[in-house]
Structure formats: structure tokens, C-alpha cells
Write a protein that holds these residues in place. Structure first.
Motif, mmCIF file in Angstrom:
data_model
loop_
_atom_site.group_PDB
_atom_site.id
_atom_site.type_symbol
_atom_site.label_atom_id
_atom_site.label_comp_id
_atom_site.label_asym_id
_atom_site.label_seq_id
_atom_site.Cartn_x
_atom_site.Cartn_y
_atom_site.Cartn_z
ATOM 1 N N PHE A 100 0.806 -1.229 0.000
ATOM 2 C CA PHE A 100 0.000 0.000 0.000
ATOM 3 C C PHE A 100 0.842 1.283 0.000
ATOM 4 N N ARG A 101 1.796 1.400 0.935
ATOM 5 C CA ARG A 101 2.689 2.564 1.017
ATOM 6 C C ARG A 101 1.935 3.879 1.192
ATOM 7 N N LEU A 102 0.936 3.864 2.058
ATOM 8 C CA LEU A 102 0.207 5.092 2.379
ATOM 9 C C LEU A 102 0.883 5.810 3.536
ATOM 10 N N PHE A 103 0.663 7.119 3.619
ATOM 11 C CA PHE A 103 1.157 7.901 4.750
ATOM 12 C C PHE A 103 0.177 7.737 5.917
ATOM 13 N N PRO A 104 0.611 7.151 7.040
ATOM 14 C CA PRO A 104 -0.328 6.873 8.132
ATOM 15 C C PRO A 104 -0.911 8.131 8.788
ATOM 16 N N ASN A 105 -0.188 9.247 8.701
ATOM 17 C CA ASN A 105 -0.644 10.479 9.342
ATOM 18 C C ASN A 105 -1.412 11.391 8.396
ATOM 19 N N LYS A 106 -1.740 10.899 7.201
ATOM 20 C CA LYS A 106 -2.533 11.678 6.246
ATOM 21 C C LYS A 106 -3.870 10.982 6.002
ATOM 22 N N THR A 107 -4.910 11.775 5.780
ATOM 23 C CA THR A 107 -6.217 11.222 5.472
ATOM 24 C C THR A 107 -6.209 10.624 4.065
ATOM 25 N N VAL A 108 -7.306 9.955 3.731
ATOM 26 C CA VAL A 108 -7.464 9.403 2.386
ATOM 27 C C VAL A 108 -7.302 10.514 1.342
ATOM 28 N N CYS A 145 -10.962 9.715 6.462
ATOM 29 C CA CYS A 145 -10.428 8.637 7.299
ATOM 30 C C CYS A 145 -8.912 8.533 7.135
ATOM 31 N N TYR A 146 -8.291 7.953 8.151
ATOM 32 C CA TYR A 146 -6.856 7.660 8.098
ATOM 33 C C TYR A 146 -6.670 6.187 7.727
ATOM 34 N N PRO A 147 -5.513 5.820 7.186
ATOM 35 C CA PRO A 147 -5.296 4.428 6.780
ATOM 36 C C PRO A 147 -5.612 3.405 7.870
ATOM 37 N N SER A 148 -5.294 3.720 9.123
ATOM 38 C CA SER A 148 -5.549 2.778 10.219
ATOM 39 C C SER A 148 -7.032 2.504 10.424
ATOM 40 N N GLN A 149 -7.880 3.354 9.875
ATOM 41 C CA GLN A 149 -9.329 3.188 10.007
ATOM 42 C C GLN A 149 -9.933 2.421 8.831
ATOM 43 N N LEU A 150 -9.084 1.980 7.919
ATOM 44 C CA LEU A 150 -9.554 1.304 6.714
ATOM 45 C C LEU A 150 -9.162 -0.168 6.712
ATOM 46 N N SER A 151 -9.928 -0.966 6.001
ATOM 47 C CA SER A 151 -9.551 -2.361 5.778
ATOM 48 C C SER A 151 -8.401 -2.417 4.775
ATOM 49 N N GLY A 152 -7.796 -3.591 4.645
ATOM 50 C CA GLY A 152 -6.725 -3.746 3.676
ATOM 51 C C GLY A 152 -7.182 -3.451 2.261
ATOM 52 N N GLY A 153 -8.370 -3.912 1.909
ATOM 53 C CA GLY A 153 -8.900 -3.659 0.572
ATOM 54 C C GLY A 153 -9.141 -2.184 0.325
ATOM 55 N N GLU A 154 -9.629 -1.478 1.363
ATOM 56 C CA GLU A 154 -9.857 -0.037 1.224
ATOM 57 C C GLU A 154 -8.535 0.711 1.084
ATOM 58 N N GLN A 155 -7.520 0.277 1.838
ATOM 59 C CA GLN A 155 -6.208 0.920 1.707
ATOM 60 C C GLN A 155 -5.653 0.728 0.293
ATOM 61 N N GLN A 156 -5.854 -0.446 -0.276
ATOM 62 C CA GLN A 156 -5.351 -0.676 -1.626
ATOM 63 C C GLN A 156 -6.120 0.169 -2.637
ATOM 64 N N ARG A 157 -7.395 0.418 -2.372
ATOM 65 C CA ARG A 157 -8.163 1.290 -3.266
ATOM 66 C C ARG A 157 -7.668 2.731 -3.192
#
Length: 237
Positions: A100-108, A145-157
Motif C-alpha cells: 500500500f505505502r500510504l502515509f499513516p498520518n494523512k487522510t485518504v 479517514c486515516y489508513p488505520s481506520q480502513l480495511s486492507g482492501g480499502e487501503q489498496q483502493r
């Protein structure tokens, strides 16, 4: 158009990762790249991302530019591309990784917007384009939302929306379903097919036989650094 001509990659320790690969991927194609671990898939992607340089042969990528009603093309010779020009080339690509490589401290919203900010896009365009991208991946209601609030599938989206942020011609998905459950895997693949139908070239590296067989797209199999089969559907084994 992506073209590998007799591409060879030998690492400093003597490992031959790719040995005479010939492969053409036309504009607007959907291609699965498959093979066992160590077959050369990862090296193929690293060369395409220009994280590594070819040892022999040539690798070129031609991208279309649209300026109003005018179309033009720019061709990148990746083994000759200067380090200065690499970031400009990479703007032609949208990349989705397994982790995924999302920034955990940034919203979607902020994660997707960041990809546009780094290339100097205006806030006006960002505010218009990010919601449209989140709509494509069915995440309109998750923009705060932040990445920690999302499922794995949502993070990949989210990662997929970010890959589309700068309207690249080529989408590269490296094991995009590796960290999500089978139901979400099918959803991610359906989104990639949807994006392909919008005229994008989509390259998916995967080991998931069921998905490859289900979608019946072009499948390129690599073994021991060589292309050993190239056809439509059912070519995994």
C-alpha cells in the motif's frame, strides 16, 4: 508502447535475472506478468520503473501526450535516460504496491492529493480531481479517514486512486492483491479492469492463478529470466 528487445539484466554478484527478454505491450493493453518466485518478474518491474538499468539490449517506453486536440508522443530509452530525467519519466506511470505505502498520518484525501502536490498541481485542480478519483474506487465516504481506520482492501483502493492522480498512461500493479482477502482481491482486479477500459495500459504482476484464469486477459509467463509463454488466459501453469 513498451518494448523489451533482447533485454538482459545481470546483477553485480553475477546473478542473471533476465536473459534475452523480448516483449511488446501496446498502448491500452491489459497484461498479467506471472511466474514463480525468482523467475525475474520483480527485476522486469524494476527495469520498467527505472530502479535498475538493463545490462544488455534495449528497453523503451513511448507515451502519448494530449494537448487539446493535438496528440504527440515522447519516447524514453530507459538505459540511456539520465538520472535527472527519471522523475519526469515516472510521472508517466501510476504504481500500486503490495504493501500500500500510504502515509499513516494523512487522510485518504491527503494521501491522494500528495501525489499531485509533488508535481506542482494547483489546489483548485486537486480539490476537483481527488473526489472524482475517490468516486472511481468507491471511497467517496472515506475521504476524511486515516489508513488505520480502513480495511486492507480499502487501503489498496486508496493506493489505486493515488496511482491515477496525475493521469498516467501506464498503471503498474505489483502483487496488488497480496495483502488482502480473496473477496477484496476480486474487487481490486475489477477496478483495474475498469481503469483499463478508460484507455490505460495496465500491467499486473501476480502469483494468484485463480484471478489470472478468471479475467482471461493476456498472460506473459517468465521462468529463469526468459519469457516462456505469452497468450490469453489459462497460461499460468
Amino acid at each position: 508502447m513498451i518494448e523489451f528487445k533482447d533485454v538482459k539484466k545481470v546483477y553485480p554478484n553475477g546473478t542473471v535475472a533476465l536473459d534475452g527478454v523480448n516483449l511488446k505491450i501496446a498502448d491500452g493493453e491489459f497484461v498479467f506478468i506471472v511466474g514463480e518466485s525468482g523467475a525475474g518478474k520483480t527485476t522486469l518491474m524494476k527495469l520498467l520503473l527505472r530502479e535498475e538499468k538493463v545490462t544488455g539490449g534495449t528497453l523503451s517506453v513511448r507515451c502519448e501526450k494530449q494537448n487539446g486536440n493535438r496528440r504527440s508522443f515522447v519516447e524514453y530509452n530507459l538505459q540511456k535516460l539520465s538520472n535527472f530525467k527519471v522523475p519526469f519519466y515516472r510521472r508517466e506511470l501510476g504504481v500500486v504496491f503490495q504493501d500500500f505505502r500510504l502515509f499513516p498520518n494523512k487522510t485518504v484525501f491527503e494521501n491522494v492529493a500528495f501525489a499531485m502536490q509533488v508535481v506542482g498541481e494547483s489546489n483548485r485542480v486537486i480539490k476537483r480531481r481527488v473526489p472524482a478519483l475517490l468516486n472511481i474506487v468507491n471511497l467517496t465516504e472515506k475521504f476524511n479517514c486515516y489508513p488505520s481506520q480502513l480495511s486492507g482492501g480499502e487501503q489498496q483502493r486508496v493506493a489505486l486512486a493515488r496511482a491515477l492522480a496525475n493521469n498516467p498512461q501506464i498503471i503498474i500493479a505489483d502483487e496488488p492483491t497480496g495483502n488482502i482477502d480473496p473477496r477484496m482481491s476480486l474487487e481490486i482486479m475489477n477496478l483495474l479492469v475498469k481503469i483499463h477500459k478508460r484507455g490505460k495500459t495496465v500491467i499486473v504482476v501476480t502469483h494468484e492463478k485463480d484471478l489470472v484464469d478468471y479475467f482471461k486477459q493476456r498472460v506473459v509467463k517468465i521462468s529463469d529470466g526468459k519469457v516462456v509463454s505469452d497468450g490469453v488466459g489459462g497460461m499460468f501453469g
